[in-house]
Write an enzyme that holds these catalytic residues in place. Structure first.
Site, PDB file in Angstrom:
ATOM      1  N   LYS A  34     -21.404 -18.032  27.897  1.00 32.71           N
ATOM      2  CA  LYS A  34     -21.948 -17.557  29.186  1.00 32.71           C
ATOM      3  C   LYS A  34     -20.896 -17.607  30.286  1.00 32.71           C
ATOM      4  CE  LYS A  34     -22.197 -21.721  31.116  1.00 32.71           C
ATOM      5  NZ  LYS A  34     -21.401 -22.199  32.231  1.00 32.71           N
ATOM      6  N   GLU A  67     -13.534 -22.567  32.594  1.00 30.09           N
ATOM      7  CA  GLU A  67     -13.227 -22.418  31.162  1.00 30.09           C
ATOM      8  C   GLU A  67     -13.273 -20.967  30.694  1.00 30.09           C
ATOM      9  OE1 GLU A  67     -12.076 -24.614  29.170  1.00 30.09           O
ATOM     10  OE2 GLU A  67     -13.060 -26.552  29.396  1.00 30.09           O
ATOM     11  N   GLY A  98     -26.408 -27.264  28.892  1.00 26.32           N
ATOM     12  CA  GLY A  98     -27.604 -26.708  29.522  1.00 26.32           C
ATOM     13  C   GLY A  98     -27.239 -26.170  30.897  1.00 26.32           C
ATOM     14  N   ARG A 129     -17.756 -22.232  38.953  1.00 19.85           N
ATOM     15  CA  ARG A 129     -16.335 -21.897  39.112  1.00 19.85           C
ATOM     16  C   ARG A 129     -16.007 -20.561  38.437  1.00 19.85           C
ATOM     17  NH1 ARG A 129     -15.624 -27.384  37.721  1.00 19.85           N
ATOM     18  NH2 ARG A 129     -16.813 -26.774  35.891  1.00 19.85           N
ATOM     19  N   ASN A 130     -16.696 -20.283  37.310  1.00 23.62           N
ATOM     20  CA  ASN A 130     -16.445 -19.018  36.618  1.00 23.62           C
ATOM     21  C   ASN A 130     -16.933 -17.836  37.452  1.00 23.62           C
ATOM     22  OD1 ASN A 130     -15.305 -19.775  33.876  1.00 23.62           O
ATOM     23  ND2 ASN A 130     -17.042 -21.169  34.069  1.00 23.62           N
ATOM     24  N   TRP A 138     -17.557 -33.152  35.905  1.00 24.91           N
ATOM     25  CA  TRP A 138     -18.709 -33.264  34.998  1.00 24.91           C
ATOM     26  C   TRP A 138     -18.796 -34.658  34.375  1.00 24.91           C
ATOM     27  CZ3 TRP A 138     -23.310 -32.235  34.746  1.00 24.91           C
ATOM     28  CH2 TRP A 138     -24.056 -32.007  33.593  1.00 24.91           C
ATOM     29  N   ARG A 183      -6.371 -39.597  32.255  1.00 26.17           N
ATOM     30  CA  ARG A 183      -4.906 -39.761  32.251  1.00 26.17           C
ATOM     31  C   ARG A 183      -4.435 -40.486  33.493  1.00 26.17           C
ATOM     32  NH1 ARG A 183      -3.207 -33.572  31.242  1.00 26.17           N
ATOM     33  NH2 ARG A 183      -4.688 -33.250  32.940  1.00 26.17           N
ATOM     34  N   ARG A 184      -5.186 -40.289  34.594  1.00 25.78           N
ATOM     35  CA  ARG A 184      -4.754 -40.857  35.872  1.00 25.78           C
ATOM     36  C   ARG A 184      -5.355 -42.241  36.126  1.00 25.78           C
ATOM     37  NH1 ARG A 184      -3.685 -35.685  38.601  1.00 25.78           N
ATOM     38  NH2 ARG A 184      -4.756 -34.163  37.325  1.00 25.78           N
ATOM     39  N   LYS A 191     -17.288 -27.064  27.454  1.00 25.48           N
ATOM     40  CA  LYS A 191     -17.756 -25.705  27.146  1.00 25.48           C
ATOM     41  C   LYS A 191     -16.549 -24.784  27.037  1.00 25.48           C
ATOM     42  CE  LYS A 191     -22.225 -26.264  29.520  1.00 25.48           C
ATOM     43  NZ  LYS A 191     -23.025 -25.991  30.731  1.00 25.48           N
TER      44      LYS A 191
HETATM   45  N1  LIG Z   1     -18.774 -29.219  36.326  1.00 23.23           N
HETATM   46  C1  LIG Z   1     -19.840 -28.722  35.754  1.00 23.23           C
HETATM   47  O1  LIG Z   1     -20.775 -28.327  36.448  1.00 23.23           O
HETATM   48  C2  LIG Z   1     -19.937 -28.652  34.263  1.00 23.23           C
HETATM   49  C3  LIG Z   1     -18.825 -28.646  33.447  1.00 23.23           C
HETATM   50  N2  LIG Z   1     -18.954 -28.538  32.096  1.00 23.23           N
HETATM   51  C4  LIG Z   1     -17.788 -28.519  31.211  1.00 23.23           C
HETATM   52  O2  LIG Z   1     -17.169 -29.797  31.220  1.00 23.23           O
HETATM   53  C5  LIG Z   1     -15.758 -29.661  31.046  1.00 23.23           C
HETATM   54  C6  LIG Z   1     -15.043 -30.361  32.193  1.00 23.23           C
HETATM   55  O3  LIG Z   1     -15.420 -29.714  33.383  1.00 23.23           O
HETATM   56  P1  LIG Z   1     -15.156 -30.347  34.815  1.00 23.23           P
HETATM   57  O4  LIG Z   1     -15.368 -31.830  34.769  1.00 23.23           O
HETATM   58  O5  LIG Z   1     -15.960 -29.576  35.747  1.00 23.23           O
HETATM   59  O6  LIG Z   1     -13.604 -30.034  34.977  1.00 23.23           O
HETATM   60  P2  LIG Z   1     -12.492 -30.884  35.718  1.00 23.23           P
HETATM   61  O7  LIG Z   1     -11.324 -29.977  35.808  1.00 23.23           O
HETATM   62  O8  LIG Z   1     -13.047 -31.489  36.944  1.00 23.23           O
HETATM   63  O9  LIG Z   1     -12.163 -32.092  34.713  1.00 23.23           O
HETATM   64  C7  LIG Z   1     -11.470 -31.902  33.514  1.00 23.23           C
HETATM   65  C8  LIG Z   1     -11.129 -33.241  32.918  1.00 23.23           C
HETATM   66  O10 LIG Z   1     -10.382 -33.014  31.705  1.00 23.23           O
HETATM   67  C9  LIG Z   1      -9.201 -33.808  31.745  1.00 23.23           C
HETATM   68  N3  LIG Z   1      -8.106 -33.219  30.987  1.00 23.23           N
HETATM   69  C10 LIG Z   1      -7.686 -31.936  30.989  1.00 23.23           C
HETATM   70  N4  LIG Z   1      -6.634 -31.780  30.147  1.00 23.23           N
HETATM   71  C11 LIG Z   1      -6.387 -33.008  29.621  1.00 23.23           C
HETATM   72  C12 LIG Z   1      -5.431 -33.514  28.697  1.00 23.23           C
HETATM   73  N5  LIG Z   1      -4.521 -32.718  28.142  1.00 23.23           N
HETATM   74  N6  LIG Z   1      -5.460 -34.822  28.394  1.00 23.23           N
HETATM   75  C13 LIG Z   1      -6.373 -35.630  28.960  1.00 23.23           C
HETATM   76  N7  LIG Z   1      -7.315 -35.220  29.832  1.00 23.23           N
HETATM   77  C14 LIG Z   1      -7.314 -33.912  30.162  1.00 23.23           C
HETATM   78  C15 LIG Z   1      -8.854 -33.875  33.231  1.00 23.23           C
HETATM   79  O11 LIG Z   1      -7.988 -34.948  33.440  1.00 23.23           O
HETATM   80  P3  LIG Z   1      -7.067 -35.018  34.754  1.00 23.23           P
HETATM   81  O12 LIG Z   1      -8.003 -35.318  35.876  1.00 23.23           O
HETATM   82  O13 LIG Z   1      -6.135 -36.129  34.427  1.00 23.23           O
HETATM   83  O14 LIG Z   1      -6.404 -33.675  34.874  1.00 23.23           O
HETATM   84  C16 LIG Z   1     -10.248 -34.092  33.828  1.00 23.23           C
HETATM   85  O15 LIG Z   1     -10.637 -35.440  33.697  1.00 23.23           O
HETATM   86  C17 LIG Z   1     -15.474 -28.153  30.985  1.00 23.23           C
HETATM   87  O16 LIG Z   1     -15.399 -27.774  29.637  1.00 23.23           O
HETATM   88  C18 LIG Z   1     -16.701 -27.546  31.655  1.00 23.23           C
HETATM   89  O17 LIG Z   1     -16.969 -26.233  31.184  1.00 23.23           O
HETATM   90  C19 LIG Z   1     -20.177 -28.485  31.531  1.00 23.23           C
HETATM   91  C20 LIG Z   1     -21.309 -28.520  32.296  1.00 23.23           C
HETATM   92  C21 LIG Z   1     -21.281 -28.588  33.713  1.00 23.23           C
HETATM   93  O1  LIG Z   2     -21.520 -24.925  32.868  1.00 16.08           O
HETATM   94  C1  LIG Z   2     -21.824 -25.021  34.019  1.00 16.08           C
HETATM   95  C2  LIG Z   2     -23.229 -25.065  34.464  1.00 16.08           C
HETATM   96  O2  LIG Z   2     -24.088 -25.251  33.393  1.00 16.08           O
HETATM   97  C3  LIG Z   2     -20.791 -25.064  35.066  1.00 16.08           C
HETATM   98  O3  LIG Z   2     -20.337 -23.786  35.285  1.00 16.08           O
HETATM   99  P1  LIG Z   2     -18.872 -23.553  35.873  1.00 16.08           P
HETATM  100  O4  LIG Z   2     -17.932 -24.234  34.898  1.00 16.08           O
HETATM  101  O5  LIG Z   2     -18.722 -22.085  35.932  1.00 16.08           O
HETATM  102  O6  LIG Z   2     -18.825 -24.217  37.203  1.00 16.08           O
END
Ligand SMILES: NC(=O)C1=CN([C@@H]2O[C@H](COP(=O)(O)OP(=O)(O)OC[C@H]3O[C@@H](n4cnc5c(N)ncnc54)[C@H](OP(=O)(O)O)[C@@H]3O)[C@@H](O)[C@H]2O)C=CC1
Ligand SMILES: O=C(CO)COP(=O)(O)O
EC number: 1.1.1.94
Length: 314
Positions: A174, A264, A119, A238-239, A23, A43-44, A91
């Protein structure tokens, strides 16, 4: 009269994106296309958090919930610029405090605006340039409007909203229903069952959300009903995938390592049940999802338990 919208704003902004997961990178792609500068921290990665935080006009956190508390305490120690706006796109709910991500950021940075971005935003579709809409919500209208301008484009329509808690809880809760929807589809329960699940799921979300202080009407908007429809109907979620695979007899331990990114809803369900018990709020669907995730019941048991509840008025 010329009705052509003007985006992006004239002054390019520097965005520091914390969390370079799926995201975070997708949001970075959107703002880069609008001519803004993007610096990622993860972190990476090879950039230090200090470099990214100190140079940012807007600091956007797309870290998954488990990383929010540790990351924000590091950010606080660094101290972003006095005018830096914080945006959160996470989220989830924090297991220690049961707070949302924005509540944690706002507690740590009480003197500056925090904006929630949420959204119906399945990242894969946005990466392909398909049209989508989102909401940026804050008590600070000026901050929300700037973030709206920074993200708005012909593919990504951004609305402002003055109820950040409602917007964030819509997107967070949700995910529990998306797990339930995956189960519903995995068991091939049909369209009537799915419609009943989503409708009663929204009622449950509104019951919890308004009890926590959000505005009811927010849940009928993009970040509530909109995100519920997107996530509960798409195998890209993913959920949803978690629920679908549980219905096929897989265990969480088998499912989670193979997901692309974070689901999440697994953690959110646990925190939600803890909070609902304390506040004595009825959350029948979330409770069955919780039992299922804990391995206490089968997907079929969960459906039966919901169908056999005491009959009552709608
Ligand atoms: N993907 C989507 O479609 C959407 C996602 N979201 C929300 O966005 C958030 C991220 O989702 P998404 O990007 O898909 O998930 P990912 O698992 O792809 O990414 C998660 C990120 O969080 C970082 N992270 C996790 N734990 C830590 C920590 N302890 N310290 C530092 N960094 C950390 C990870 O770092 P590392 O890579 O180093 O592990 C990574 O960069 C979630 O809450 C999700 O619900 C919201 C809308 C849409
Ligand atoms: O929040 C999201 C779409 O709005 C992404 O949903 P997932 O985390 O379930 O992939």
């Amino acid at each position: 009269m010329d009705n052509t919208p003007t985006f992006p704003p004239t002054k390019p902004q520097t965005l520091g994106i914390l969390g370079a997961g799926v995201w975070g990178r997708t949001l970075g792609q959107l703002v880069s296309q609008n001519g803004h500068r993007v610096e990622y921290w993860s972190r990476r990665g090879d950039r230090s958090l200090e470099e990214v935080v100190t140079g940012a006009d807007i600091l956007l956190s797309a870290v998954s919930m488990k990383g929010v508390a540790p990351v924000l305490s590091q950010v606080k120690a660094i101290g972003p610029g006095a005018d830096t706006i914080i945006v959160t796109a996470t989220k989830g709910l924090d297991p220690q405090t049961t707070c949302t991500a924005a509540q944690l950021w706002q507690r740590a940075f009480s003197d500056r605006p925090v904006v929630v971005l949420a959204g119906p935003n399945l990242s894969k579709e946005i990466q392909q340039g398909l049209p989508a809409a989102t909401v940026v919500a804050s008590h600070d209208e000026i901050a929300a409007t700037l973030v709206q301008e920074v993200f708005s484009s012909s593919n990504f329509r951004v609305y402002t909203n003055p109820d950040p808690l409602g917007v964030e809880l819509g997107g967070t809760l949700k995910n529990v229903m998306a797990i339930a929807s995956g189960v519903c589809d995995g068991l091939q329960l049909g369209t009537n069952a799915k419609a009943a699940l989503l409708t009663r799921g929204l009622t449950e979300i509104i019951r919890i959300g308004t009890h926590w202080g959000a505005q009811m009407e927010t849940f009928y908007g993009l970040s509530g009903l909109g995100d519920l429809l997107a996530t509960c109907n798409s195998p890209l979620s993913r959920n949803y995938q978690v629920g679908y695979q549980l219905a096929q007899g897989k265990t969480l331990a088998e499912i989670l390592p193979n997901l692309e990114g974070t689901a999440e809803g697994v953690n959110t369900t646990q925190v939600l049940i803890q909070r609902a018990k304390t506040l004595e709020i009825s959350v029948p669907i979330s409770y069955q999802v919780h039992q299922l995730l804990e391995g206490q019941i089968t997907p079929k048991d969960a459906v039966e338990a919901l169908m056999l509840r005491d009959i009552k008025p709608e």
